[in-house]
Design a protein around this motif. Structure first.
Motif, PDB file in Angstrom:
ATOM      1  N   TRP A 197      -3.114  21.092  23.028  1.00 46.35           N
ATOM      2  CA  TRP A 197      -1.747  20.871  23.504  1.00 46.35           C
ATOM      3  C   TRP A 197      -1.650  19.575  24.307  1.00 46.35           C
ATOM      4  CZ3 TRP A 197       2.782  22.530  22.150  1.00 46.35           C
ATOM      5  CH2 TRP A 197       3.879  22.310  23.000  1.00 46.35           C
ATOM      6  N   SER A 198      -2.600  19.344  25.178  1.00 49.34           N
ATOM      7  CA  SER A 198      -2.575  18.119  25.998  1.00 49.34           C
ATOM      8  C   SER A 198      -2.633  16.875  25.123  1.00 49.34           C
ATOM      9  CB  SER A 198      -3.742  18.120  26.990  1.00 49.34           C
ATOM     10  OG  SER A 198      -3.610  19.167  27.929  1.00 49.34           O
ATOM     11  N   ALA A 199      -3.461  16.933  24.075  1.00 46.69           N
ATOM     12  CA  ALA A 199      -3.557  15.798  23.154  1.00 46.69           C
ATOM     13  C   ALA A 199      -2.235  15.591  22.420  1.00 46.69           C
ATOM     14  CB  ALA A 199      -4.695  16.016  22.170  1.00 46.69           C
ATOM     15  N   MET A 200      -1.576  16.669  22.045  1.00 43.85           N
ATOM     16  CA  MET A 200      -0.273  16.550  21.384  1.00 43.85           C
ATOM     17  C   MET A 200       0.765  15.947  22.330  1.00 43.85           C
ATOM     18  SD  MET A 200       0.029  20.093  19.204  1.00 43.85           S
ATOM     19  CE  MET A 200       1.806  19.926  19.191  1.00 43.85           C
ATOM     20  N   VAL A 201       0.785  16.413  23.555  1.00 46.94           N
ATOM     21  CA  VAL A 201       1.765  15.909  24.528  1.00 46.94           C
ATOM     22  C   VAL A 201       1.550  14.426  24.778  1.00 46.94           C
ATOM     23  CG1 VAL A 201       2.556  16.058  26.910  1.00 46.94           C
ATOM     24  CG2 VAL A 201       2.133  18.159  25.610  1.00 46.94           C
ATOM     25  N   SER A 202       0.297  14.037  25.012  1.00 48.55           N
ATOM     26  CA  SER A 202       0.023  12.632  25.339  1.00 48.55           C
ATOM     27  C   SER A 202       0.336  11.710  24.166  1.00 48.55           C
ATOM     28  CB  SER A 202      -1.428  12.463  25.790  1.00 48.55           C
ATOM     29  OG  SER A 202      -2.331  12.763  24.747  1.00 48.55           O
ATOM     30  N   THR A 203      -0.024  12.118  22.944  1.00 48.81           N
ATOM     31  CA  THR A 203       0.264  11.261  21.785  1.00 48.81           C
ATOM     32  C   THR A 203       1.767  11.179  21.526  1.00 48.81           C
ATOM     33  OG1 THR A 203      -0.154  13.160  20.321  1.00 48.81           O
ATOM     34  CG2 THR A 203      -1.966  11.615  20.661  1.00 48.81           C
ATOM     35  N   THR A 204       2.465  12.279  21.746  1.00 49.12           N
ATOM     36  CA  THR A 204       3.918  12.269  21.577  1.00 49.12           C
ATOM     37  C   THR A 204       4.567  11.335  22.588  1.00 49.12           C
ATOM     38  OG1 THR A 204       3.834  14.562  20.775  1.00 49.12           O
ATOM     39  CG2 THR A 204       5.984  13.711  21.444  1.00 49.12           C
ATOM     40  N   HIS A 205       4.093  11.368  23.817  1.00 47.54           N
ATOM     41  CA  HIS A 205       4.631  10.484  24.853  1.00 47.54           C
ATOM     42  C   HIS A 205       4.365   9.019  24.528  1.00 47.54           C
ATOM     43  CE1 HIS A 205       4.735  13.765  28.244  1.00 47.54           C
ATOM     44  NE2 HIS A 205       5.626  13.952  27.299  1.00 47.54           N
ATOM     45  N   HIS A 206       3.179   8.730  23.982  1.00 44.00           N
ATOM     46  CA  HIS A 206       2.873   7.347  23.621  1.00 44.00           C
ATOM     47  C   HIS A 206       3.832   6.843  22.547  1.00 44.00           C
ATOM     48  CE1 HIS A 206      -1.353   7.776  25.398  1.00 44.00           C
ATOM     49  NE2 HIS A 206      -0.788   6.766  26.016  1.00 44.00           N
ATOM     50  N   LEU A 207       4.110   7.685  21.562  1.00 49.10           N
ATOM     51  CA  LEU A 207       5.047   7.285  20.516  1.00 49.10           C
ATOM     52  C   LEU A 207       6.457   7.115  21.078  1.00 49.10           C
ATOM     53  CD1 LEU A 207       3.950   9.481  17.469  1.00 49.10           C
ATOM     54  CD2 LEU A 207       3.621   7.019  17.781  1.00 49.10           C
ATOM     55  N   ALA A 208       6.839   7.984  22.000  1.00 51.97           N
ATOM     56  CA  ALA A 208       8.167   7.878  22.607  1.00 51.97           C
ATOM     57  C   ALA A 208       8.305   6.594  23.414  1.00 51.97           C
ATOM     58  CB  ALA A 208       8.442   9.093  23.490  1.00 51.97           C
ATOM     59  N   ALA A 209       7.190   6.160  24.033  1.00 47.04           N
ATOM     60  CA  ALA A 209       7.229   4.934  24.829  1.00 47.04           C
ATOM     61  C   ALA A 209       7.374   3.692  23.956  1.00 47.04           C
ATOM     62  CB  ALA A 209       5.971   4.829  25.678  1.00 47.04           C
ATOM     63  N   THR A 210       6.780   3.721  22.775  1.00 47.78           N
ATOM     64  CA  THR A 210       6.807   2.542  21.899  1.00 47.78           C
ATOM     65  C   THR A 210       7.949   2.570  20.883  1.00 47.78           C
ATOM     66  OG1 THR A 210       5.198   3.624  20.436  1.00 47.78           O
ATOM     67  CG2 THR A 210       4.330   2.130  22.120  1.00 47.78           C
ATOM     68  N   HIS A 211       8.451   3.772  20.569  1.00 46.59           N
ATOM     69  CA  HIS A 211       9.524   3.910  19.582  1.00 46.59           C
ATOM     70  C   HIS A 211      10.561   4.921  20.087  1.00 46.59           C
ATOM     71  CE1 HIS A 211       6.103   2.348  17.295  1.00 46.59           C
ATOM     72  NE2 HIS A 211       6.985   1.821  16.476  1.00 46.59           N
ATOM     73  N   PRO A 212      11.227   4.595  21.202  1.00 47.97           N
ATOM     74  CA  PRO A 212      12.132   5.575  21.817  1.00 47.97           C
ATOM     75  C   PRO A 212      13.311   5.969  20.935  1.00 47.97           C
ATOM     76  CG  PRO A 212      12.351   3.399  22.828  1.00 47.97           C
ATOM     77  CD  PRO A 212      11.153   3.341  21.967  1.00 47.97           C
ATOM     78  N   ALA A 213      13.897   5.007  20.226  1.00 45.87           N
ATOM     79  CA  ALA A 213      15.071   5.336  19.405  1.00 45.87           C
ATOM     80  C   ALA A 213      14.692   6.268  18.267  1.00 45.87           C
ATOM     81  CB  ALA A 213      15.695   4.051  18.863  1.00 45.87           C
ATOM     82  N   GLU A 214      13.590   5.961  17.597  1.00 48.00           N
ATOM     83  CA  GLU A 214      13.167   6.780  16.463  1.00 48.00           C
ATOM     84  C   GLU A 214      12.761   8.181  16.902  1.00 48.00           C
ATOM     85  OE1 GLU A 214      12.142   3.788  17.183  1.00 48.00           O
ATOM     86  OE2 GLU A 214      12.170   2.472  15.423  1.00 48.00           O
ATOM     87  N   MET A 215      12.043   8.267  18.037  1.00 49.61           N
ATOM     88  CA  MET A 215      11.602   9.582  18.506  1.00 49.61           C
ATOM     89  C   MET A 215      12.773  10.444  18.972  1.00 49.61           C
ATOM     90  SD  MET A 215       8.311  10.053  18.122  1.00 49.61           S
ATOM     91  CE  MET A 215       7.643  11.130  19.398  1.00 49.61           C
ATOM     92  N   SER A 216      13.795   9.811  19.501  1.00 49.11           N
ATOM     93  CA  SER A 216      14.968  10.580  19.944  1.00 49.11           C
ATOM     94  C   SER A 216      15.782  11.082  18.756  1.00 49.11           C
ATOM     95  CB  SER A 216      15.853   9.715  20.847  1.00 49.11           C
ATOM     96  OG  SER A 216      16.406   8.622  20.119  1.00 49.11           O
ATOM     97  N   ALA A 217      15.455  10.554  17.551  1.00 49.71           N
ATOM     98  CA  ALA A 217      16.180  10.975  16.348  1.00 49.71           C
ATOM     99  C   ALA A 217      15.356  11.915  15.471  1.00 49.71           C
ATOM    100  CB  ALA A 217      16.591   9.742  15.542  1.00 49.71           C
TER     101      ALA A 217
END
Length: 536
Positions: free
Chosen positions: A52-72
């Motif tokens: 779970w921690s690995a999923m959360v951290s990788t998801t956050h990294h993607l959100a930081a670099t691709h915020p518009a796409e991740m919010s969609a």
């Protein structure tokens, strides 16, 4: 449509963001690592909290670099390792570490449950025949999840009495995300308690009780493309994802990697070479080979099955040899010259360098044969005591030959799988090759030479699991109607390797010797390791 696909493997999770349209575009990906604990009693465990921690951290990294796409993001899907045992309570909290597919502690549970009374092929005749009739398979391996379940019952009764659900890896994560506990049909089959004779997906409850399994612990079964639910508000907040994102059931690696490889039509065959390895051939009917430990696993595409032969350690063998023969404290010495000084400038990675070194050794590795059984073996023979060997070392043998022998040894075992499968099903003349091993043109060519068949690789062989997960989500969302057609259109071949006739004689000769290695050493393996049977 933006899809987030989590590929939950043995050593880490790869979180991939895809955009679907005329093609399936990988927008970005992140890798998060976690551990695997090997215990002295034969246990192999992982902490679900680390997944779970690995999923959360990788998801956050993607959100930081691709915020518009991740919010969609509209869809979330999974591909994951299979045949783990995760026991959770009524709130979906894991009660103990997950028992990996590699765990082999339950020797006594398997002996009591399957090896008493009148026997056929070493198994209780009544239970064997009942299992084959009802599930088209039998829990003949100590590593099968039912025996792990019973091991917890027998050894950790205080934990067992709190169990509400028995789930697999991705099902635990889906339950944590949505609050709904299910099993995709391929995960259900991997328990070897799926009633294949039922008109709709159902558990073989009477058979489960025969073995001591409480059917109430088995969750509802759904197809891989099923929408399980949306994110719980607190989970959406923790991950930073839209709360209306739909979570799909996804599938296990055994079913989705073939989809992502573009090999999901009847008679398509693919080879996967990651931490573990396998040969899988798609069929339109169920098949089983008890003596060789091969059975069909329900596929992500309804009505199709994957005839599946697994090797516990494939890429793990090369990781082992890299660590112990290459990563010396005094740098990388693979010949009389020190090549470490120029490795960084000429090669992108140590793996690439080692592949180049392997290519300089002649086919056959100077007569050295390696058996890839670092953690026992399951197919075409099962023996937890089997171990890896370097055989036929001479004064002329160097590290270069040993490195090549490891690659060839894994390929020999994969050829053994292919030939064993052909006793029951029709395999493909062109083999699709995926996983980390397929990144190496040297390994791909050796595989073609050993198999004597054309080998094809795809553009992104390490992401095929997440591609399969994304395609299943597209089916669930109604964006794709025909999974095999979509896979053929979206998965592109990037490399083709024809077998070299000049290597055929040496590989045929060594392969025949390779197949004798276990039989010739079975008693020795037992003498050396039987005291730790179930403890290694």
């Amino acid at each position: 449509m933006f899809i987030l696909a989590y590929d939950v493997g043995t050593s880490g999770v790869k979180t991939c963001l895809y955009k679907s349209g005329d093609d399936l575009e990988l927008v970005a990906s992140e890798l998060g690592a976690y551990g695997l604990t090997i215990l002295p009693d034969g246990g192999a465990e992982q902490d679900p909290e680390e997944w779970w921690s690995a999923m959360v951290s990788t998801t956050h990294h993607l959100a930081a670099t691709h915020p518009a796409e991740m919010s969609a993001v509209e869809g979330i899907s999974f591909c994951s390792q299979m045949q783990a045992l995760v026991l959770v309570d009524a709130l979906g909290r894991h009660l103990r570490p997950a028992m990996s597919y590699m765990d082999q502690r339950a020797v006594e549970e398997k002996r009591r449950g399957l090896e008493s009374g009148f026997k056929i092929a070493g198994m209780n005749a009544r239970k064997l025949l009942a299992s084959l009739y009802r599930t088209s398979a039998v829990s003949a391996s100590v590593k099968d999840p039912m025996w792990k379940y019973l091991w917890v019952r027998d050894h950790e009764p205080q934990v067992f009495k709190k169990v509400r659900w028995w789930v697999d890896v991705k099902e635990y994560l889906i339950g944590r995300m949505t609050g709904h506990h299910v099993m995709s049909i391929d995960s259900a089959f991997a328990t070897l308690l799926l009633d294949v004779r039922a008109k709709k997906p159902a558990w073989a409850e009477k058979l489960a009780r025969t073995f001591g399994v409480n059917p109430a612990h088995l969750p509802p079964i759904v197809v891989s493309s099923a929408a399980v639910g949306t994110l719980r508000p607190e989970i959406a907040s923790e991950l930073g994802l839209p709360s209306l994102a739909v979570v799909y059931a996804g599938g296990g690696d055994a079913s989705l990697i073939g989809v992502g490889a573009g090999a999901c039509d009847v008679s398509d065959t693919h080879v996967y070479w990651g931490t573990s390895g396998w040969v899988s051939t798609v069929t339109d009917h169920r098949a089983v080979d008890i003596s060789s430990m091969i059975a069909t696993v329900d596929g992500a595409d309804p009505g199709k099955y994957n005839y599946f032969a697994e090797l516990e350690t494939a890429g793990k063998c090369f990781e082992w040899v890299r660590r112990h023969l290459a990563e010396d404290e005094i740098d990388v010495y693979l010949s009389h010259d020190n090549k470490a000084d120029d490795t960084e400038s000429e090669y992108e990675s140590l793996y690439e360098y080692l592949s180049e070194i392997v290519s300089k050794a002649a086919a056959g590795a100077g007569g050295v044969i390696f058996t890839p059984w670092l953690h026992g073996n399951r197919c075409p023979f099962e023996d937890a005591n089997a171990r890896a060997m370097f055989f036929n070392i001479s004064l002329e043998t160097g590290k270069t030959e040993l490195l090549r022998a490891v690659i060839e040894g894994v390929c020999f075992h994969l050829r053994w799988f292919l030939e064993t499968q052909e006793k029951k099903v029709e395999t493909a003349e062109t083999i699709r090759f995926v996983g980390g091993g397929a990144l190496s043109p040297v390994t791909s060519q050796i595989l073609a030479d050993v198999l004597g068949r054309r080998v094809e690789t795809v553009a992104d062989p390490q992401n095929v699991g997440s591609v399969g997960a994304a395609l299943v989500a597209l089916v669930g969302a109604g964006k794709v109607s025909d999974l095999p057609t979509a896979a053929r259109q979206l998965v592109k071949v990037s490399g083709t390797y024809e077998p070299n006739p000049a290597t055929r004689e040496v590989y045929d000769r060594q392969y025949e010797v390779f197949k004798t290695m276990y039989k010739q050493n079975r008693k020795a393996f037992g003498a050396l390791n039987a005291a730790n049977e179930g403890n290694n």
